[in-house]
Design an enzyme around this catalytic site. Structure first.
Site, PDB file in Angstrom:
ATOM      1  CG  ASP A  90      32.067  41.668  39.951  1.00 24.11           C
ATOM      2  OD1 ASP A  90      32.149  41.408  41.170  1.00 24.11           O
ATOM      3  OD2 ASP A  90      32.734  42.559  39.396  1.00 24.11           O
ATOM      4  CG  ASP A 128      33.712  41.439  44.871  1.00 24.79           C
ATOM      5  OD1 ASP A 128      33.007  41.049  43.917  1.00 24.79           O
ATOM      6  OD2 ASP A 128      34.741  42.119  44.717  1.00 24.79           O
TER       7      ASP A 128
END
Ligand SMILES: *[C@@H]1O[C@H](CO)[C@@H](O)[C@H](O)[C@H]1NC(C)=O
Ligand SMILES: *[C@@H]1O[C@H](CO)[C@@H](O)[C@H](O)[C@H]1NC(C)=O
Ligand SMILES: *[C@@H]1O[C@H](CO)[C@@H](O)[C@H](O)[C@H]1NC(C)=O
Length: 401
Positions: A108, A289
């Site tokens: 992430d 992201d």
């Protein structure tokens, strides 16, 4: 040596690694790691939006919460849904060795904690998950972590300085955040055994001393201080650490400077275009992201996009922009450092809102309430994306080969 590493080394000094680098490289100073495609679940767009709002600490509107609990959801069944595979999102896991266990983590770039389900949790919470077996001797005394979301859900626990192996690289003393408890939202979510955060370390939640991300721990020992992400449309992608793989992209790489002040891979796009239309100038600040599925953009940009999609509507019932699944979606282009970075229209059809349904949820949604845009997987999937550390970190974008 930076203070964080100093603290780690001090804590585990009795393990006689004092003076040793916390990183061991095997053979190459660069490596590539392949992802494993997760079981495909039926996805609900509103649920993705709820997850994203929670991640960024935004209160989830009641209506969206309601929309996320109706319609298909991913907590039902692990079987392949009975609708065309192209209508479904795929999420990706990457195998990571923590101590003596291998878990499947979600890499992430929007967070900085390496946290995992662990043997400290009640066994009832571990069903369906791989988890980290903690070694009490490696505990980072007095350190805790907690990730809290806007709606009160969250996870937290204690911290261990343990061996972490990703591909060919071993960090002998990396902060591993072992969950002692996670809220039910996480135990239900069979997709995730934990996260491996790749944002800047300033976002790390360990207290009293924040810890480094895996990338920050190893980057000086890599061939080049970078990692490159290839997320693929409905296929397993890869993360390359320490090198740029020329076989994975075509054309030029466009670099844009990253603003690290908020801890994210944040940059400003200077315009956008819908389909073959002309470019509209606009300053769109947002973050890359990998941990967010969709793309969240300013409301005027989103409206301009769906104005070109016949039958589209901003639906409170489904919690976002939807359209007839049969619609041909225009491409969407962001202007980054003067170049056009285009997302194929096909990628913007996220999923049907109901199994076998004819209404589909859009891969582009409004960023209202978040305070910035999010260039999530829908944007990243068609690109080879280089994340480069340095005095001024930068992101490089090229079209996937
Ligand atoms: C979603 O999953 C939960 C848990 O299995 C279930 O209670 C709920 O009814 C499901 N929603 C739909 C619409 O199937
Ligand atoms: C799970 O999927 C299988 C295969 O499609 C189906 O036979 C079964 O009824 C499903 N179970 C639930 C609880 O939906
Ligand atoms: C793995 O490590 C944990 C913690 O040190 C230990 O309790 C466990 O016995 C180990 N398991 C194996 C198979 O080595």
């Amino acid at each position: 040596m930076p203070s964080v590493l100093g603290a780690l080394t001090a804590t585990i000094g009795f393990l006689s690694v004092v003076g040793a680098t916390p990183v061991q490289l095997e053979k190459r100073k660069a490596f590539s790691i392949k992802q494993v495609e997760r079981t495909k679940y039926i996805k609900n767009g509103a649920q993705q939006k709820v997850k994203t709002l929670r991640k960024f600490g935004v209160k989830v509107p009641e209506q969206l919460l309601a929309a996320s609990s109706t319609g298909p959801n991913d907590s039902l069944n692990g079987s392949v849904p009975a609708v065309p595979v192209d209508d479904y999102d795929s999420l990706y896991l990457t195998p990571v060795e923590l101590g003596n266990t291998t878990v499947q983590l979600d890499f992430d770039t929007g967070s900085a904690d390496l946290w995992t389900f662990s043997s400290l949790q009640a066994s009832s919470q571990l069903t369906g998950h791989d988890y980290y077996r903690v070694d009490p001797g490696k505990k980072l005394q007095g350190h805790t972590w907690r990730i809290q979301y806007g709606d009160g859900s969250g996870a937290g626990g204690t911290v261990y300085a343990d061996k972490v192996v990703v591909g060919g690289v071993t960090a002998t003393s990396q902060a591993v955040e072992a969950a002692t408890s996670v809220s039910s939202q996480f135990t239900r979510d069979r997709d995730t055994d934990g996260l491996l955060g790749l944002s800047f370390s300033s976002l790390n939640t360990v207290r009293p001393t924040a810890q480094k991300t895996f990338f920050d721990t190893v980057k000086e020992n890599l061939q080049a201080p970078l990692f490159a992400v290839t997320l693929k449309f409905h296929a397993a992608g890869s993360y390359d650490f320490g090198f740029i793989d020329k076989s994975k992209y075509k054309g030029e790489i466009t670099y844009v400077d990253v603003d690290t002040s908020n801890g994210w891979w944040e940059f400003t796009a200077t315009g956008y275009a819908v389909g073959d239309g002309s470019t509209t100038q606009a300053s769109i600040s947002g973050i890359g992201d990998t941990g967010t599925t969709l793309m969240y953009l300013p409301i005027n940009v989103v409206k301009a996009y769906y104005a070109k999609v016949t039958g589209s509507t901003d639906s409170s019932r489904y919690g976002g922009w939807v359209f007839p699944c049969s619609a041909t979606l225009p491409d969407f282009t962001l202007v980054v450092a003067g170049t056009k970075q285009t997302v194929p229209g096909q990628h913007i059809n996220y999923a049907p809102v109901q199994t076998g349904g004819t209404t589909c949820y859009g891969g582009i949604q409004e960023d209202t309430g978040i305070g910035f845009s999010i260039f999530g997987d829908v944007f990243l999937k068609s690109k080879y994306v280089i994340h480069e550390a340095g005095d001024t970190p930068r992101l490089g974008f090229a079209e996937q080969a």
